[in-house]
Design a protein around this motif. Structure first.
Motif, PDB file in Angstrom:
ATOM      1  N   ALA A 231     -26.785  11.884 -11.231  1.00 27.05           N
ATOM      2  CA  ALA A 231     -28.074  12.159 -11.862  1.00 27.05           C
ATOM      3  C   ALA A 231     -28.871  10.865 -11.829  1.00 27.05           C
ATOM      4  N   GLY A 232     -30.151  10.980 -11.514  1.00 27.59           N
ATOM      5  CA  GLY A 232     -30.952   9.762 -11.458  1.00 27.59           C
ATOM      6  C   GLY A 232     -32.312   9.997 -10.862  1.00 27.59           C
ATOM      7  N   ILE A 233     -32.961   8.906 -10.544  1.00 27.46           N
ATOM      8  CA  ILE A 233     -34.274   8.970  -9.895  1.00 27.46           C
ATOM      9  C   ILE A 233     -34.217   8.096  -8.652  1.00 27.46           C
ATOM     10  N   LYS A 234     -34.700   8.632  -7.556  1.00 24.51           N
ATOM     11  CA  LYS A 234     -34.596   7.858  -6.310  1.00 24.51           C
ATOM     12  C   LYS A 234     -35.888   7.975  -5.507  1.00 24.51           C
ATOM     13  N   ALA A 235     -36.166   6.923  -4.757  1.00 23.27           N
ATOM     14  CA  ALA A 235     -37.343   6.884  -3.888  1.00 23.27           C
ATOM     15  C   ALA A 235     -36.861   6.749  -2.452  1.00 23.27           C
ATOM     16  N   THR A 236     -37.455   7.542  -1.556  1.00 22.43           N
ATOM     17  CA  THR A 236     -37.059   7.488  -0.150  1.00 22.43           C
ATOM     18  C   THR A 236     -38.273   7.182   0.711  1.00 22.43           C
ATOM     19  N   TYR A 237     -38.128   6.211   1.575  1.00 17.91           N
ATOM     20  CA  TYR A 237     -39.209   5.883   2.513  1.00 17.91           C
ATOM     21  C   TYR A 237     -38.690   6.084   3.934  1.00 17.91           C
ATOM     22  N   LYS A 238     -39.434   6.913   4.666  1.00 15.35           N
ATOM     23  CA  LYS A 238     -39.030   7.220   6.040  1.00 15.35           C
ATOM     24  C   LYS A 238     -39.881   6.374   6.985  1.00 15.35           C
ATOM     25  N   PHE A 239     -39.291   5.350   7.563  1.00 13.23           N
ATOM     26  CA  PHE A 239     -40.029   4.492   8.492  1.00 13.23           C
ATOM     27  C   PHE A 239     -40.348   5.245   9.782  1.00 13.23           C
ATOM     28  N   SER A 240     -39.396   6.041  10.223  1.00 14.56           N
ATOM     29  CA  SER A 240     -39.578   6.875  11.418  1.00 14.56           C
ATOM     30  C   SER A 240     -38.475   7.928  11.373  1.00 14.56           C
ATOM     31  N   ASP A 241     -38.398   8.754  12.410  1.00 12.58           N
ATOM     32  CA  ASP A 241     -37.302   9.732  12.455  1.00 12.58           C
ATOM     33  C   ASP A 241     -35.949   9.038  12.594  1.00 12.58           C
ATOM     34  N   LYS A 242     -35.976   7.751  12.973  1.00  7.29           N
ATOM     35  CA  LYS A 242     -34.727   7.032  13.239  1.00  7.29           C
ATOM     36  C   LYS A 242     -34.283   6.112  12.108  1.00  7.29           C
ATOM     37  N   VAL A 243     -35.171   5.829  11.191  1.00  7.30           N
ATOM     38  CA  VAL A 243     -34.809   4.915  10.096  1.00  7.30           C
ATOM     39  C   VAL A 243     -35.435   5.377   8.786  1.00  7.30           C
ATOM     40  N   SER A 244     -34.624   5.444   7.739  1.00  7.99           N
ATOM     41  CA  SER A 244     -35.180   5.671   6.398  1.00  7.99           C
ATOM     42  C   SER A 244     -34.348   4.900   5.380  1.00  7.99           C
ATOM     43  N   LEU A 245     -34.978   4.635   4.244  1.00  9.59           N
ATOM     44  CA  LEU A 245     -34.315   3.844   3.209  1.00  9.59           C
ATOM     45  C   LEU A 245     -34.494   4.535   1.866  1.00  9.59           C
ATOM     46  N   MET A 246     -33.407   4.651   1.121  1.00  7.28           N
ATOM     47  CA  MET A 246     -33.468   5.233  -0.226  1.00  7.28           C
ATOM     48  C   MET A 246     -32.957   4.199  -1.224  1.00  7.28           C
TER      49      MET A 246
END
Lengths: 192, 341
Positions: free
Chosen positions: B155-170
């Protein structure tokens, strides 16, 4: 009783007509959705412009233009196939395709082919995502175990592509410049 | 922690102003039902050292799982509940609550601020590891030691940033593992880097540090799969978990390899080979398991039959022979039927 019989016959005939919808095959044995449309009132250049706009604006999230000439547009795209349970459902897979558009004065044609199916699976967060990156040609003959499911996929794919074709034809028949210029109608309650 | 939360919310508010409404999707309904038969070669149900598939010589229930999802504009929710032994008494939050009548698999809201940036808050399937609770999400019906000993849900809160279809960071802030509400506050920080270097290959590098099993600890996890050809897929999961207090048992390290080969359109064979070690803690010595699981998936529409043979080994003899004597090996056969809709 007569009414009931009539309803059953009507439903049966609807089902039969729904089953008849299927892809034709091209010279290479691949499924193709092919349409030729008479368009006497719209010039070739306008048709081409609208086709490019359809790919690059209206369907920019699911289509990528590969190339174009002074009379054609080539693109690739994907569309999501749904599985319906009564009134609700969920995505069951996606079909990727090649899209070709060619215009002449007074008419145009377009077709979708090279169709590959990628099944979806629910991930750990409850979202439906592709299970693989390698698609299966829609023309393949499935084994006995998967025959029913494959038939459903073909039906869904055909319906979705037919709807896509209708939207494309409607898009090419519509002058969007005039449409955006047209002011929204206002209703005055001062005079009546 | 407060500063980090404030920064996340501030970022969310700014990007919210940029958001525009898009179309509404219909309500999605999906789920699964599963049942199984298992036969332990030593006729002892205690030989199962991992989660689920607990009963011996019994046609037993897994769970019924029902998920709802809806997206309105940029906002969406997922609510997923399960009922049955796999989702109730055998899932950790339920056991901690004294046995409720259901288990929440997912219950969260999500907002796509842009095509690249989204935020999610609620109770979610864990981002750690290869296997999941739902049998639909796993190839093997029995589960790995890595799954059983890692977190099930967060349980929590998370932010996801998708740099491209090949890289994302949460990145996110989480409660302790497997609880609907925090017992030690929002006390864990986690992140996930997703990379897809070539077509068909996806790798997730995960980290979670904070309150977890055995107190405070840090888990580092690599989960990756590569669809090498149309017929052959290779998966790998490797993880290391260290509890801060080294005298508390529960720290572990392990790796599992998942080769799978489609022999027919509807039939795929897969192997899971796993090495798993509980680290020494205080007076408790280290102990290591090796396990090999051979599984077939036979699909017909929404139904999947899963015959499976599993062999486990541990030289410290945690298994039992038919007469009850300690043994270094355990083995089971199971046949499961899983229907996904």
């Amino acid at each position: 009783m007569k009414h009931l019989l009539f309803i059953i016959l009507a439903l049966f005939s609807i089902k039969l007509s729904a089953q008849q919808k299927q892809f034709s095959k091209d010279d290479n044995g691949k499924f193709i959705y092919y349409q030729v449309v008479d368009s006497q009132l719209i010039s070739k250049d306008t048709l081409l412009q609208r086709a490019k706009s359809f790919v690059n604006v209206a369907y920019k999230k699911s289509m990528i233009q590969e190339s174009n000439t002074d009379s054609s547009v080539l693109a690739k795209g994907t569309m999501v196939i749904d599985k319906t349970i009564l009134v609700a459902g969920h995505p069951s897979g996606e079909v990727s395709y090649s899209f070709v558009f060619e215009a002449r004065n007074g008419k145009y044609r377009f077709w979708l082919t090279d169709m590959l199916y990628i099944p979806y699976q629910r991930d750990r967060y409850g979202n439906f995502v592709p299970t693989t990156k390698i698609g299966v040609p829609l023309e393949r003959t499935p084994g006995k175990l998967g025959a029913g499911a494959w038939k459903d996929i073909l039906n869904s794919a055909y319906n979705k592509i037919e709807k896509f074709g209708d939207e494309f034809k409607k898009y090419l028949a519509t002058n969007r410049v005039e449409k955006t210029k047209k002011k929204a109608e206002t209703i005055s309650t001062k005079k009546w | 922690m407060k500063k980090l939360l404030t920064a996340i919310f501030a970022m969310a508010s700014i990007t919210c102003a940029l958001a525009q409404e898009t179309t509404t999707s219909p309500l999605e309904i999906s789920g699964s039902v599963d049942t199984y038969f298992k036969y332990d070669f030593a006729k002892n149900p205690l030989n199962g050292k991992t989660s689920f598939v607990t009963d011996h010589n019994s046609v037993s229930l897994g769970m019924i799982d029902i998920a709802l999802k809806k997206k309105t504009g940029k906002a969406s929710f997922v609510g997923e509940l399960s009922f049955g032994p796999r989702g109730q008494s055998q899932s950790i939050p339920d056991a901690a609550a004294g046995g409720s009548s259901f288990n929440i698999q997912n219950l969260y809201v999500n907002y796509d601020f842009t095509d690249q940036f989204s935020m999610t808050a609620g109770y979610m399937g864990t981002f750690i590891g290869y296997e999941v609770i739902s049998p639909v999400g796993n190839f093997n019906y029995s589960t790995s030691y890595l799954f059983t000993n890692g977190p099930f849900q967060n349980a929590g809160i998370k932010a996801t940033y998708k740099f491209s279809d090949k890289v994302s960071l949460m990145a996110g802030l989480f409660n302790d593992w497997n609880v609907y509400s925090a017992s030690r506050g929002v006390s864990a920080i986690g992140g996930q880097l997703m990379v897809a270097p070539v077509e068909g290959w996806t790798a997730y590098i995960n980290a979670l540090s904070g309150a977890g099993f055995g107190g405070y600890g840090t888990i580092i996890d690599l989960t990756t799969s590569y669809q090498i050809t149309e017929k052959f897929k290779l998966g790998l999961n490797a993880a290391n978990y260290d509890i801060k207090d080294s005298s508390v048992p529960g720290s572990y390290a392990g790796a599992a390899l998942y080769p799978q080969f489609a022999v027919l359109d509807a039939v795929t064979l897969g192997l899971r080979g796993e090495y798993f070690k509980f680290k020494a803690a205080g007076a408790v010595p280290a102990t290591a398991f090796t396990a090999v699981t051979l599984t077939a998936n036979i699909k017909s529409g929404g139904l999947t039959f899963i015959p499976e043979v599993r062999l486990d080994h541990n030289s410290d003899k945690p298994f039992f022979k038919a007469g009850g004597a300690a043994a270094p090996n355990g083995g089971q056969f199971s046949l499961a039927a899983v229907y996904a809709f």
